[in-house]
Design a protein around this motif. Structure first.
Motif, PDB file in Angstrom:
ATOM      1  N   GLY A 113      -5.827  -4.686  97.520  1.00 25.98           N
ATOM      2  CA  GLY A 113      -6.242  -5.979  96.991  1.00 25.98           C
ATOM      3  C   GLY A 113      -7.769  -5.981  96.992  1.00 25.98           C
ATOM      4  O   GLY A 113      -8.390  -5.167  97.689  1.00 25.98           O
ATOM      5  N   HIS A 114      -8.361  -6.900  96.239  1.00 28.36           N
ATOM      6  CA  HIS A 114      -9.833  -6.880  96.198  1.00 28.36           C
ATOM      7  C   HIS A 114     -10.420  -7.725  97.314  1.00 28.36           C
ATOM      8  O   HIS A 114      -9.917  -8.801  97.649  1.00 28.36           O
ATOM      9  CB  HIS A 114     -10.368  -7.275  94.823  1.00 28.36           C
ATOM     10  N   LEU A 115     -11.492  -7.170  97.886  1.00 30.07           N
ATOM     11  CA  LEU A 115     -12.147  -7.810  99.019  1.00 30.07           C
ATOM     12  C   LEU A 115     -13.376  -8.603  98.566  1.00 30.07           C
ATOM     13  O   LEU A 115     -13.913  -9.401  99.336  1.00 30.07           O
ATOM     14  CB  LEU A 115     -12.523  -6.727 100.049  1.00 30.07           C
ATOM     15  N   ASP A 116     -13.821  -8.410  97.334  1.00 25.04           N
ATOM     16  CA  ASP A 116     -15.021  -9.128  96.884  1.00 25.04           C
ATOM     17  C   ASP A 116     -14.672 -10.538  96.417  1.00 25.04           C
ATOM     18  O   ASP A 116     -13.533 -10.816  96.012  1.00 25.04           O
ATOM     19  CB  ASP A 116     -15.709  -8.371  95.735  1.00 25.04           C
ATOM     20  N   SER A 117     -15.659 -11.416  96.497  1.00 29.64           N
ATOM     21  CA  SER A 117     -15.527 -12.761  95.932  1.00 29.64           C
ATOM     22  C   SER A 117     -16.434 -12.843  94.702  1.00 29.64           C
ATOM     23  O   SER A 117     -17.227 -11.936  94.432  1.00 29.64           O
ATOM     24  CB  SER A 117     -15.971 -13.818  96.956  1.00 29.64           C
ATOM     25  N   VAL A 118     -16.319 -13.941  93.982  1.00 35.24           N
ATOM     26  CA  VAL A 118     -17.330 -14.239  92.955  1.00 35.24           C
ATOM     27  C   VAL A 118     -18.587 -14.733  93.695  1.00 35.24           C
ATOM     28  O   VAL A 118     -18.529 -15.043  94.896  1.00 35.24           O
ATOM     29  CB  VAL A 118     -16.811 -15.312  91.955  1.00 35.24           C
TER      30      VAL A 118
END
Ligand code: PHI
Ligand code: ZN
Ligand code: CA
Length: 498
Positions: A113-118
């Protein structure tokens, strides 16, 4: 040879009860994932964002701090971790890849899953939720020392929000052979939406909308996720398998995938409110907004989805071959034909082992140890008591292949050997384990120069040294050296895991 058998009074142990048959293909028991632990990870991700300008975005310090938080926990739990760098938009991005040691690396199941945010906010639902749920499942793998057949690899992707940059960099970094080793990918992106739906990636395109079906195997992933939700009585719906998250580069490379999604900017309809509760309106009104904070999570959805991830990882990674402890791995009461086959180098000329309803003679019990059938040396009575006994050498009958799980394994069985005083220690009944080219005797009863009446007894053997192997059981008897009257039978063969 054939000779009348005269036996003294011998107590016969008859009619041992048969245990109720258990399902043979048992699913590994997945642990319940404590939602409080998942929430605690989200609280940490919120703190990281708060301490780093309010976000965890690509190229910003909150992103690398998020990677470090996850990595430290995985390293301490025994994972082999790797931080993979890539460049996007002039900034260095990072994927965190964590391998759980063991399992068949040529049959790797990945979970990511992606760990970055906007940049607009802390990204607690998008995608702290999937990141934290996957992290807690990975930690549960370590806590339970789960040793599945398949190799497990977890991933936390960078720069998803800028166009699946991290997952694409990872897949592109693999050789063709390395891609082939990844036999499934599970993606969790937004699994705690405040007004949740329960959407499963429509890998089989059963909805018939938008993108077509995913690579073969995607349907099985969807079905496994669906089985969990049906077990808790929560209805699910499909969401188009359009590649709008990090599974995109995997399916583009022929790797089957699946996942859960609780909804983003889309709006829950009145019909969906009937299905799942909540309100008509956005599934996540804070999608890509500054309000995607620790309060932007539906705990029930986060709890259910974390458990669904664990269920799916456990069941897909272990092929159903590791049962919970204290259960039957394999059994045969011989009431139906399970495919035992006669040995191919037997030397016995009569009385060969067969699955049958045995006739009673003074040297052979007419009752199986349970039910009607057993494995017996020459089932019919013949013209005299000693007819159809083992003559001329060895007789062997082999079970079908049995895949043994890991763990402490015990073989239990009922057996008897009967002979007259013309027998000797050259005669026997045995159970052996055939594993590849190695055959190991795990039970043997030799004959002797005295009368031995047929009487059911129970025996056991420790099969733990064969854990993880695919074996066959070989039931053998011999009338060797000088000719004797020898009969044997076996019934109620059962392998259990302690
Ligand atoms: N990847 C999007 C949100 C999203 C997740 C959309 C899952 C669809 C699905 I299926 C984002 O991170 O904004
Ligand atoms: Zn997003
Ligand atoms: Ca039987």
């Amino acid at each position: 040879m054939r000779a009348p058998l005269v036996l003294g009074a011998a107590a016969l142990i008859l009619g041992l009860a048969t245990a109720p048959a258990q399902a043979e293909a048992q699913l590994a028991a997945a642990p319940d994932i404590p939602v409080a632990n998942v929430k605690a990870h989200l609280t940490q991700l919120q703190s990281i964002a708060t301490a780093n300008g309010g976000n965890r975005a690509h190229g910003r310090p909150g992103y690398l701090a998020s990677v470090t938080y996850v990595k430290n926990l995985l390293d301490a739990a025994g994972y082999t971790t790797r931080q993979q760098s890539f460049t996007y938009n002039g900034a260095t991005g990072y994927n965190l890849i964590a391998d759980w040691p063991g399992g068949d690396t040529a049959d790797t199941l990945m979970v990511g899953g992606h760990l970055d945010s906007v940049t607009a906010g802390p990204g607690i639902n998008d995608n702290g939720s999937g990141s934290a749920a996957n992290l807690e499942v990975a930690l549960a793998v370590a806590r339970t020392n789960f040793q599945p057949d398949r190799h497990l690899r977890f991933a936390w992707w960078g720069a998803e929000e800028l166009g699946l940059r991290g997952s694409t960099a990872y897949v592109n970094s693999l050789t063709t052979a390395q891609k082939r080793e990844i036999t499934g990918y599970l993606n969790f992106d937004m699994v705690g939406s405040p007004n949740p739906g329960y959407f499963l990636y429509d890998g089989d395109n059963s909805d018939g909308t938008g993108a077509g079906p995913g690579p073969a195997g995607s349907a099985q992933i969807e079905a496994t996720l669906a089985a969990y939700f049906s077990s808790i009585g929560v209805p699910t719906r499909g969401t188009d398998f359009d590649g709008r998250s990090d599974y995109g580069p995997f399916i583009a490379n022929g790797i089957p995938a699946g996942g859960i999604f609780t909804g983003a900017e889309g709006r829950k309809t009145a019909a969906q409110v009937q299905l799942w509760g909540g309100t008509t309106g956005a599934f996540d009104p804070c999608y890509h907004a500054s309000c995607d904070t620790i309060t932007n999570i539906n705990d029930t959805a986060l709890d259910r989805n974390s458990d669904a991830i664990a269920y799916t990882v456990w069941n897909l990674a272990d092929g159903g071959t590791t049962p919970p402890t204290g259960t039957t791995v394999w059994e045969d009461d011989f009431e139906t034909a399970k495919g035992w086959t006669a040995g191919t180098s037997d030397t016995a000329t009569s009385g060969r082992f067969e699955r049958a309803d045995p006739a009673a003679t003074t040297s052979q019990l007419g009752n199986a140890a349970g039910g009607t059938y057993d494995l017996v040396t020459g089932a019919t009575a013949g013209s005299s008591a000693g007819a159809n006994d083992v003559d001329g050498g060895t007789t062997t009958i082999l079970s079908p292949s049995i895949t043994l799980p890991t763990g402490t394994l015990t073989l239990n069985f009922s057996w008897y050997l009967s002979h007259l005083s013309n027998s000797s220690s050259a005669d026997y009944v045995r159970i052996r384990v055939v594993s590849g080219s190695t055959t190991t005797t795990v039970f043997s009863q030799a004959g002797a120069a005295s009368d031995r009446a047929p009487a059911w007894a129970t025996g056991s053997a420790n099969l733990s040294s064969f854990a993880g192997q695919t074996i066959r059981l070989s039931v053998e008897a011999a009338d060797a050296s000088t000719a004797s009257l020898v009969e044997a039978a076996v019934d109620n063969v059962k392998i259990t895991k302690a």
